[in-house]
Design a protein around this motif. Structure first.
Motif, PDB file in Angstrom:
ATOM      1  N   SER A  90       2.842   2.835  -5.345  1.00 19.22           N
ATOM      2  CA  SER A  90       2.448   3.624  -4.175  1.00 19.22           C
ATOM      3  C   SER A  90       0.937   3.771  -4.121  1.00 19.22           C
ATOM      4  O   SER A  90       0.212   3.273  -4.990  1.00 19.22           O
ATOM      5  N   ARG A  91       0.459   4.490  -3.107  1.00 22.63           N
ATOM      6  CA  ARG A  91      -0.985   4.683  -2.944  1.00 22.63           C
ATOM      7  C   ARG A  91      -1.568   5.565  -4.042  1.00 22.63           C
ATOM      8  O   ARG A  91      -2.720   5.411  -4.424  1.00 22.63           O
ATOM      9  N   ALA A  92      -0.766   6.503  -4.546  1.00 25.52           N
ATOM     10  CA  ALA A  92      -1.273   7.481  -5.517  1.00 25.52           C
ATOM     11  C   ALA A  92      -1.086   7.038  -6.960  1.00 25.52           C
ATOM     12  O   ALA A  92      -1.966   7.264  -7.807  1.00 25.52           O
ATOM     13  N   GLU A  93       0.062   6.433  -7.276  1.00 21.47           N
ATOM     14  CA  GLU A  93       0.346   6.048  -8.658  1.00 21.47           C
ATOM     15  C   GLU A  93       1.391   4.943  -8.690  1.00 21.47           C
ATOM     16  O   GLU A  93       2.091   4.693  -7.701  1.00 21.47           O
ATOM     17  N   GLN A 104      20.458   4.248 -16.760  1.00 21.30           N
ATOM     18  CA  GLN A 104      19.805   5.324 -17.506  1.00 21.30           C
ATOM     19  C   GLN A 104      18.458   4.829 -18.022  1.00 21.30           C
ATOM     20  O   GLN A 104      18.387   3.784 -18.672  1.00 21.30           O
ATOM     21  N   PRO A 105      17.365   5.553 -17.727  1.00 24.63           N
ATOM     22  CA  PRO A 105      16.047   5.111 -18.191  1.00 24.63           C
ATOM     23  C   PRO A 105      15.958   5.053 -19.712  1.00 24.63           C
ATOM     24  O   PRO A 105      16.419   5.958 -20.409  1.00 24.63           O
ATOM     25  N   VAL A 106      15.365   3.972 -20.218  1.00 21.56           N
ATOM     26  CA  VAL A 106      15.134   3.835 -21.656  1.00 21.56           C
ATOM     27  C   VAL A 106      13.638   3.804 -21.979  1.00 21.56           C
ATOM     28  O   VAL A 106      13.244   4.020 -23.129  1.00 21.56           O
ATOM     29  N   ALA A 107      12.796   3.540 -20.963  1.00 24.83           N
ATOM     30  CA  ALA A 107      11.350   3.532 -21.170  1.00 24.83           C
ATOM     31  C   ALA A 107      10.664   3.666 -19.818  1.00 24.83           C
ATOM     32  O   ALA A 107      11.186   3.202 -18.804  1.00 24.83           O
ATOM     33  N   GLU A 108       9.490   4.306 -19.834  1.00 27.96           N
ATOM     34  CA  GLU A 108       8.776   4.505 -18.557  1.00 27.96           C
ATOM     35  C   GLU A 108       7.300   4.747 -18.820  1.00 27.96           C
ATOM     36  O   GLU A 108       6.922   5.337 -19.826  1.00 27.96           O
ATOM     37  N   GLU A 109       6.464   4.270 -17.901  1.00 23.51           N
ATOM     38  CA  GLU A 109       5.025   4.519 -17.987  1.00 23.51           C
ATOM     39  C   GLU A 109       4.444   4.560 -16.577  1.00 23.51           C
ATOM     40  O   GLU A 109       4.855   3.795 -15.706  1.00 23.51           O
ATOM     41  N   THR A 110       3.496   5.459 -16.365  1.00 19.47           N
ATOM     42  CA  THR A 110       2.865   5.635 -15.058  1.00 19.47           C
ATOM     43  C   THR A 110       1.350   5.535 -15.199  1.00 19.47           C
ATOM     44  O   THR A 110       0.778   6.027 -16.169  1.00 19.47           O
ATOM     45  N   PHE A 111       0.703   4.881 -14.230  1.00 19.98           N
ATOM     46  CA  PHE A 111      -0.756   4.915 -14.184  1.00 19.98           C
ATOM     47  C   PHE A 111      -1.209   5.236 -12.760  1.00 19.98           C
ATOM     48  O   PHE A 111      -0.536   4.907 -11.784  1.00 19.98           O
ATOM     49  N   ALA A 112      -2.338   5.947 -12.669  1.00 22.91           N
ATOM     50  CA  ALA A 112      -2.873   6.369 -11.375  1.00 22.91           C
ATOM     51  C   ALA A 112      -3.452   5.173 -10.627  1.00 22.91           C
ATOM     52  O   ALA A 112      -3.935   4.212 -11.226  1.00 22.91           O
ATOM     53  N   MET A 113      -3.397   5.242  -9.289  1.00 24.05           N
ATOM     54  CA  MET A 113      -4.011   4.231  -8.436  1.00 24.05           C
ATOM     55  C   MET A 113      -5.306   4.818  -7.885  1.00 24.05           C
ATOM     56  O   MET A 113      -5.294   5.866  -7.228  1.00 24.05           O
ATOM     57  N   GLY A 150       9.765  -1.336  -5.559  1.00 21.01           N
ATOM     58  CA  GLY A 150       9.780  -0.479  -4.386  1.00 21.01           C
ATOM     59  C   GLY A 150       8.354  -0.071  -4.076  1.00 21.01           C
ATOM     60  O   GLY A 150       7.676   0.516  -4.921  1.00 21.01           O
ATOM     61  N   THR A 151       7.881  -0.400  -2.874  1.00 14.63           N
ATOM     62  CA  THR A 151       6.459  -0.201  -2.603  1.00 14.63           C
ATOM     63  C   THR A 151       6.205   0.196  -1.153  1.00 14.63           C
ATOM     64  O   THR A 151       7.124   0.456  -0.385  1.00 14.63           O
ATOM     65  N   VAL A 152       4.926   0.218  -0.805  1.00 17.09           N
ATOM     66  CA  VAL A 152       4.487   0.604   0.532  1.00 17.09           C
ATOM     67  C   VAL A 152       4.438  -0.635   1.419  1.00 17.09           C
ATOM     68  O   VAL A 152       3.938  -1.679   1.005  1.00 17.09           O
ATOM     69  N   GLY A 153       4.952  -0.529   2.617  1.00 11.60           N
ATOM     70  CA  GLY A 153       4.910  -1.641   3.555  1.00 11.60           C
ATOM     71  C   GLY A 153       3.664  -1.580   4.433  1.00 11.60           C
ATOM     72  O   GLY A 153       2.793  -0.735   4.233  1.00 11.60           O
ATOM     73  N   PRO A 154       3.591  -2.500   5.380  1.00 15.60           N
ATOM     74  CA  PRO A 154       4.549  -3.566   5.679  1.00 15.60           C
ATOM     75  C   PRO A 154       4.642  -4.596   4.542  1.00 15.60           C
ATOM     76  O   PRO A 154       3.725  -4.740   3.748  1.00 15.60           O
ATOM     77  N   LEU A 155       5.769  -5.312   4.536  1.00 13.69           N
ATOM     78  CA  LEU A 155       5.969  -6.353   3.544  1.00 13.69           C
ATOM     79  C   LEU A 155       6.914  -7.413   4.099  1.00 13.69           C
ATOM     80  O   LEU A 155       7.662  -7.171   5.042  1.00 13.69           O
ATOM     81  N   ASP A 156       6.838  -8.586   3.494  1.00 12.32           N
ATOM     82  CA  ASP A 156       7.719  -9.698   3.860  1.00 12.32           C
ATOM     83  C   ASP A 156       8.631  -9.955   2.662  1.00 12.32           C
ATOM     84  O   ASP A 156       8.194 -10.491   1.646  1.00 12.32           O
ATOM     85  N   ARG A 157       9.902  -9.577   2.793  1.00 13.33           N
ATOM     86  CA  ARG A 157      10.838  -9.713   1.673  1.00 13.33           C
ATOM     87  C   ARG A 157      11.082 -11.177   1.324  1.00 13.33           C
ATOM     88  O   ARG A 157      11.258 -11.526   0.159  1.00 13.33           O
ATOM     89  N   THR A 158      11.143 -12.026   2.344  1.00 13.09           N
ATOM     90  CA  THR A 158      11.425 -13.449   2.113  1.00 13.09           C
ATOM     91  C   THR A 158      10.296 -14.120   1.343  1.00 13.09           C
ATOM     92  O   THR A 158      10.528 -14.865   0.390  1.00 13.09           O
ATOM     93  N   LYS A 159       9.063 -13.848   1.725  1.00 12.11           N
ATOM     94  CA  LYS A 159       7.909 -14.447   1.059  1.00 12.11           C
ATOM     95  C   LYS A 159       7.520 -13.685  -0.210  1.00 12.11           C
ATOM     96  O   LYS A 159       6.756 -14.197  -1.026  1.00 12.11           O
ATOM     97  N   GLY A 160       8.015 -12.442  -0.339  1.00 16.39           N
ATOM     98  CA  GLY A 160       7.644 -11.630  -1.494  1.00 16.39           C
ATOM     99  C   GLY A 160       6.211 -11.161  -1.429  1.00 16.39           C
ATOM    100  O   GLY A 160       5.532 -11.041  -2.456  1.00 16.39           O
ATOM    101  N   THR A 161       5.757 -10.868  -0.198  1.00 17.72           N
ATOM    102  CA  THR A 161       4.352 -10.537   0.025  1.00 17.72           C
ATOM    103  C   THR A 161       4.202  -9.130   0.590  1.00 17.72           C
ATOM    104  O   THR A 161       4.979  -8.710   1.443  1.00 17.72           O
TER     105      THR A 161
END
Length: 386
Positions: A90-93, A104-113, A150-161
């Motif tokens: 996302s825009r924030a992180e 069930q989550p087994v590992a996770e890490e977050t970094f700021a944007m 999972g991210t911010v659009g717009p996006l092209d699912r077919t091209k993966g862009t």
């Protein structure tokens, strides 16, 4: 082992995959239920069950109550048979989550944007983070089913862009993120709007999978994910921000986002405090807003609750068009202020058409996990087993 099951396309492996999918969905489940759900013969189902057990993908969790004779076995998936990687960008992180086959989550890490997080830096950090989490969790890459984003659009699912809007760093114009990640890890990568993957997570929590869900993420913008009977409602442009473009004030042409975004709230606070626009960073102002909202600062509360009114109006418009059974709101403002959440819901209920006939269930988002990241894992699972 599960990758071998998914890689093969013979009728035998197709049948095994279907039996596994039903066990995963219904867990735990009896053989009788499997016969009913798959329309296979008993001999075929028994054979697939034995093979799935040999692959280490399922287990007998327990035995059901007997109605006479031998108690029926209850089959369940083996959670640690494989793992899935989910990314919430996302825009924030940005968050990377690894889940097992029971999600069930087994590992996770977050970094700021930040303004330094260009696509090149962000993708490099994603690669480093995933590699590190796999090593820490002692997970071999061959045991990873895939990667969901999972991210911010717009996006092209077919091209993966991705063509996202609102990132503070430069370069986010045409980002081939799927190709970059597939080259790095040799895994299938699936791209979707973050609001939609969050809605998938919410559907999982309810355990039915066929609900109609409206999932709204508000912050610097507004993104809304929609499930209709358990299926993602996808726009061709891959943009979940379009609901924010709803006109709320016809005389001025102002949109819903312009009334409820952090840009608006920060601007109002700066105006009332007589702070010139160029003298302060809006991120700093929003930190002040969240802090003072928690402290019940009357000025800040007034600004935020006024914004909540317009959010409620816009939400009612969405509900009148989409008729969701469940409405989920995700915002830092909700975590800080119950009054904000209540004002949004109360206002929405005032403007919902035929409130006597449609009764959406409202709720705040789960803050125990990152729903967008876990939902991205669910997306990858569904894509593999569709």
């Amino acid at each position: 082992m599960i990758e071998e099951l998914l890689r093969r396309h013979s009728p035998k492996f197709h049948g095994m995959k279907e039996v596994y999918r039903v066990i995963h969905q219904e867990n735990p489940v009896t053989k009788a239920k499997l016969l009913e759900r798959t329309n296979m013969t008993q001999t075929t189902v028994v054979r697939h069950l034995e093979e799935l057990k040999q692959y280490g993908l399922i287990r007998i969790a327990s035995y059901d109550e007997s109605t006479g004779g031998r108690p029926p076995a209850l089959y369940d998936i083996e959670p640690k048979a494989a793992f899935i990687i989910g990314i919430a960008l996302s825009r924030a992180e940005t968050t990377v989550t690894i889940v097992d086959m029971s999600f069930q989550p087994v590992a996770e890490e977050t970094f700021a944007m930040t303004e330094d997080h260009t696509p090149v830096l962000t993708i490099s950090l994603l690669k480093q983070t995933i590699t590190s989490l796999l090593e820490q969790s002692q997970i071999d890459k061959k045991d990873v089913l895939g990667i969901g984003i999972g991210t911010v659009g717009p996006l092209d699912r077919t091209k993966g862009t991705m063509y996202p809007e609102g990132f503070t760093a430069p370069g986010w114009e045409e980002v081939e993120i799927v190709d970059e990640m597939e080259k790095a890890f040799g895994l299938n990568v699936y791209l979707e709007n973050g609001a939609n993957t969050a809605a998938l997570y919410e559907s999982l929590q309810r355990g039915r999978g066929n609900e109609s869900i409206l999932y709204c993420i508000s912050g610097w913008g507004l993104r809304c994910g929609v499930l209709t009977n358990g299926t993602i409602m996808q726009s061709r442009q891959g943009d979940a921000s379009s609901f924010g473009n709803m006109i709320i004030d016809a005389s001025s042409g102002r949109t819903l986002s312009s009334f409820i975004s952090y840009h608006h709230l920060a601007g109002e606070v700066q105006r009332l405090r007589n702070i010139p626009e160029t003298k302060v960073d809006k991120n700093d102002v929003m930190q002040y807003v969240l802090q003072e909202l928690g402290n019940r600062n009357p000025m800040v509360e007034s600004i935020v609750l006024s914004s909540a009114y317009y959010y409620g109006v816009g939400l009612a418009n969405m509900i009148n068009v989409l008729h969701p059974e469940i409405v989920v709101l995700n915002s830092e403002l909700i975590k800080v202020s119950s009054a904000y959440y209540e004002k949004v819901i109360q206002t929405a209920k005032r403007f919902i058409s035929r409130i006597d006939q449609q009764h959406p269930v409202f709720q705040a988002a789960d803050d125990k996990v990152n729903p967008t990241a876990v939902g991205a894992c669910i997306l990858a699972f569904h894509s593999k087993f569709s």
